[in-house]
Design an enzyme around this catalytic site. Structure first.
Site, PDB file in Angstrom:
ATOM      1  N   GLU A   1      -3.669 -10.741 -14.184  1.00 24.15           N
ATOM      2  CA  GLU A   1      -4.497 -11.357 -15.213  1.00 24.15           C
ATOM      3  C   GLU A   1      -4.438 -10.633 -16.559  1.00 24.15           C
ATOM      4  O   GLU A   1      -4.927 -11.154 -17.569  1.00 24.15           O
ATOM      5  CB  GLU A   1      -5.945 -11.433 -14.715  1.00 24.15           C
TER       6      GLU A   1
ATOM      7  N   GLU B   1      -0.284  -0.399   6.381  1.00 26.32           N
ATOM      8  CA  GLU B   1      -1.117   0.572   5.677  1.00 26.32           C
ATOM      9  C   GLU B   1      -1.053   1.970   6.302  1.00 26.32           C
ATOM     10  O   GLU B   1      -1.561   2.929   5.732  1.00 26.32           O
ATOM     11  CB  GLU B   1      -2.567   0.106   5.633  1.00 26.32           C
TER      12      GLU B   1
END
Length: 267
Positions: free
Chosen positions: A77, A108
């Site tokens: 964004e 992870e």
């Protein structure tokens, strides 16, 4: 880890919808207070980020699962909002782009992979790496921060537990301690909301400091759809006292609100 502590609510499956929503809303109201307590830490991270980006560096987010997705969202964004080039803010998620939509098993848990992922971007000591991890114990994030720091990069983090391994690995830790979730351990809830708020503040404050906002307007936003063109025209009308037709002409000629303001002021 308080994010893993038992929920203050129980027998959720027996509650009507209204009670479920009220309970979540009740807990959500504590999140801004947790962020407020972390503002001094967030200020230090913003200052470090402004210094690196102002000197030509970049901001990298590393995270897994919800945390990784939030980093990618914030990074994506920044170009349309502030007009910065793609690649100034980069979000990296454990497991690669596939993990944006679908969980990648064990991604992870690899403490070496984040630094390897960063190498694809020719990362240098001018850049800053911010780890995002609600638990504060994600090996992917810990390893990435430790290796980034060893190579002379600035490092920060956003975590939702106190005294975590991720925070210990970061030079500029931000600890937004959000406490137990409505559904025990579901950190996509309060913790995710807290991380989103902190990320909003980090990049918005950074790019304001770097001159990407004028007054309170997004003068460098990309005019990528009709709504944004209309917003740009209104900015010019308000700032310069123009009619809509003149503002539209000026915006089309110069391609951005900032350029149109500069050209008109030059006259």
């Amino acid at each position: 880890m308080t994010t893993e502590s038992p929920s203050e609510f129980n027998h959720l499956e027996t509650l009507p919808t209204a009670a479920l929503l009220a309970g979540m809303n009740q807990l959500d109201q504590t999140v801004p207070q947790a962020v407020a307590r972390a503002l001094p830490q967030l200020e230090a991270l913003v200052e470090a980020t402004v210094a690196r980006l102002g000197a030509g560096g970049r901001l990298f987010y590393i995270g897994a699962g919800t945390s990784g997705r939030l980093g990618i969202l914030d990074a994506s964004e920044c170009p349309p909002t502030f007009g910065v080039p793609h690649g100034v803010v980069v979000g990296i998620i454990a497991g690669g782009d596939t993990a944006i939509r679908k969980a990648v098993e064990n991604a992870e848990d690899d403490a070496q992979q984040a630094w390897q992922d960063l190498q694809a971007y020719d990362i240098t000591a001018k850049d800053i790496v911010v780890g995002i991890a609600a638990s504060g114990r994600t090996p992917y994030v810990i390893g990435g921060l430790e290796q980034a720091r060893q190579h002379g990069l600035a490092t920060g983090c956003i975590v939702c537990n106190a005294d975590s391994a991720v925070a210990a690995a970061a030079e500029f830790p931000v600890e937004v301690v959000t406490g137990p979730e409505f559904v025990t351990g579901s950190t996509r809830l309060k913790a995710g909301t807290a991380q989103k708020l902190a990320l909003n503040m980090l990049t918005t404050a950074t790019f304001i400091r770097l001159g990407r906002v004028k007054g309170n307007k997004m003068v460098d936003m990309q005019l990528s759809n009709a709504k944004l063109v209309d917003r740009g025209e209104k900015m010019l009308m308000d700032e310069l006292g123009l009619e809509q037709s003149k503002a539209a002409e000026l915006l089309e000629l110069h391609g951005s609100v900032r350029a149109a303001l500069a050209a008109y002021s030059g006259h």
